[in-house]
Motif scaffolding. Structure first.
Motif, PDB file in Angstrom:
ATOM      1  N   GLY A  30      44.260  35.724  33.066  1.00  0.00           N
ATOM      2  CA  GLY A  30      45.017  36.969  31.528  1.00  0.00           C
ATOM      3  C   GLY A  30      43.060  37.456  30.939  1.00  0.00           C
ATOM      4  N   LYS A  31      42.432  36.546  31.261  1.00  0.00           N
ATOM      5  CA  LYS A  31      41.076  36.593  30.444  1.00  0.00           C
ATOM      6  C   LYS A  31      40.747  38.033  31.598  1.00  0.00           C
ATOM      7  CE  LYS A  31      39.892  36.821  26.647  1.00  0.00           C
ATOM      8  NZ  LYS A  31      39.345  37.513  25.819  1.00  0.00           N
ATOM      9  N   LEU A  32      40.009  37.283  32.960  1.00  0.00           N
ATOM     10  CA  LEU A  32      40.032  38.446  34.041  1.00  0.00           C
ATOM     11  C   LEU A  32      40.083  39.068  34.439  1.00  0.00           C
ATOM     12  CD1 LEU A  32      37.562  37.571  35.989  1.00  0.00           C
ATOM     13  CD2 LEU A  32      39.492  36.232  37.332  1.00  0.00           C
ATOM     14  N   SER A  33      41.619  39.607  33.747  1.00  0.00           N
ATOM     15  CA  SER A  33      43.001  40.674  34.582  1.00  0.00           C
ATOM     16  C   SER A  33      41.990  41.467  33.466  1.00  0.00           C
ATOM     17  CB  SER A  33      44.313  40.425  34.594  1.00  0.00           C
ATOM     18  OG  SER A  33      44.041  41.753  34.443  1.00  0.00           O
ATOM     19  N   GLU A  34      41.929  40.879  32.021  1.00  0.00           N
ATOM     20  CA  GLU A  34      41.536  42.060  31.124  1.00  0.00           C
ATOM     21  C   GLU A  34      40.442  42.564  30.843  1.00  0.00           C
ATOM     22  OE1 GLU A  34      41.138  41.435  26.001  1.00  0.00           O
ATOM     23  OE2 GLU A  34      41.247  39.616  27.424  1.00  0.00           O
ATOM     24  N   ALA A  35      39.332  41.691  32.015  1.00  0.00           N
ATOM     25  CA  ALA A  35      36.981  42.175  32.560  1.00  0.00           C
ATOM     26  C   ALA A  35      38.119  43.103  33.157  1.00  0.00           C
ATOM     27  CB  ALA A  35      36.638  40.758  32.543  1.00  0.00           C
TER      28      ALA A  35
END
Length: 146
Positions: free
Chosen positions: A26-31
Motif C-alpha cells: 500500500g505504501k509502495l502504491s502511494e509512492a
C-alpha cells in the motif's frame, strides 16, 4: 452475500499474505501515485515552458514591427530556443525522467505486486474501504453493479 457486498477479486488479499506485506505494498502504491503526480507536473512544466518560448518569439516579432529591432534580436538570440537546463530542452528532461526513473518505478511496483499478491491492485485500499463503509447500505457497496 451479493457480489456488491465483497471487493472485486482483483482487490482481495490472497491467502497467507500478511498485514505487513499488504501495508508495505500500500505504501509502495502511494509512492507510485506521488510519482504519477510529479510526472504530471513535469509534463505541465514542459508544456508551459514550450508555450512561453513560442510567446517570446511572437513578442520579438511584435517588438521588431514596433521599431525595436535590437531588443527583438536579443530576445531571439538569447532566449528563443534556449535550453532550460544545460544542454536540454524540456522534452529531453521528460524523456529522461520517463525512461530512467518512471519506467523503473512502474516495473518494480508491478514486480512487487506480482511476486507478493498475485499481481492484484489496491488491496490495501480495498481493505480500508471494507473497514470504513456501512455494509448493506446504498452507496456503500463494495463493488458497482454490473
Amino acid at each position: 452475500m451479493s457480489t456488491q457486498d465483497a471487493p472485486a477479486p482483483r482487490h482481495q488479499r490472497p491467502d497467507g499474505v500478511s498485514d505487513e506485506t499488504v501495508e508495505a505494498l500500500g505504501k509502495l502504491s502511494e509512492a507510485l501515485e506521488a510519482v504519477e503526480e510529479a510526472r504530471g507536473a513535469l509534463y505541465a512544466f514542459h508544456r508551459l515552458s514550450g508555450h512561453a518560448d513560442l510567446q517570446v518569439g511572437e513578442a520579438a516579432d511584435q517588438l521588431r514591427e514596433a521599431g525595436h529591432g535590437g531588443l527583438a534580436d536579443r530576445l531571439e538570440t538569447e532566449l528563443v530556443g534556449r535550453n532550460v537546463i544545460d544542454g536540454r530542452w524540456t522534452f529531453q528532461i521528460v524523456e529522461d525522467y520517463d525512461e530512467h526513473y518512471y519506467a523503473t518505478f512502474k516495473d518494480l511496483e508491478r514486480s512487487a505486486r506480482d511476486e507478493l499478491i498475485e499481481g492484484k491492485t489496491h488491496v490495501f485500499e480495498a481493505e480500508m474501504k471494507e473497514d470504513r463503509r456501512t455494509h448493506g447500505r446504498r452507496h456503500h457497496e463494495a463493488t458497482p453493479e454490473g
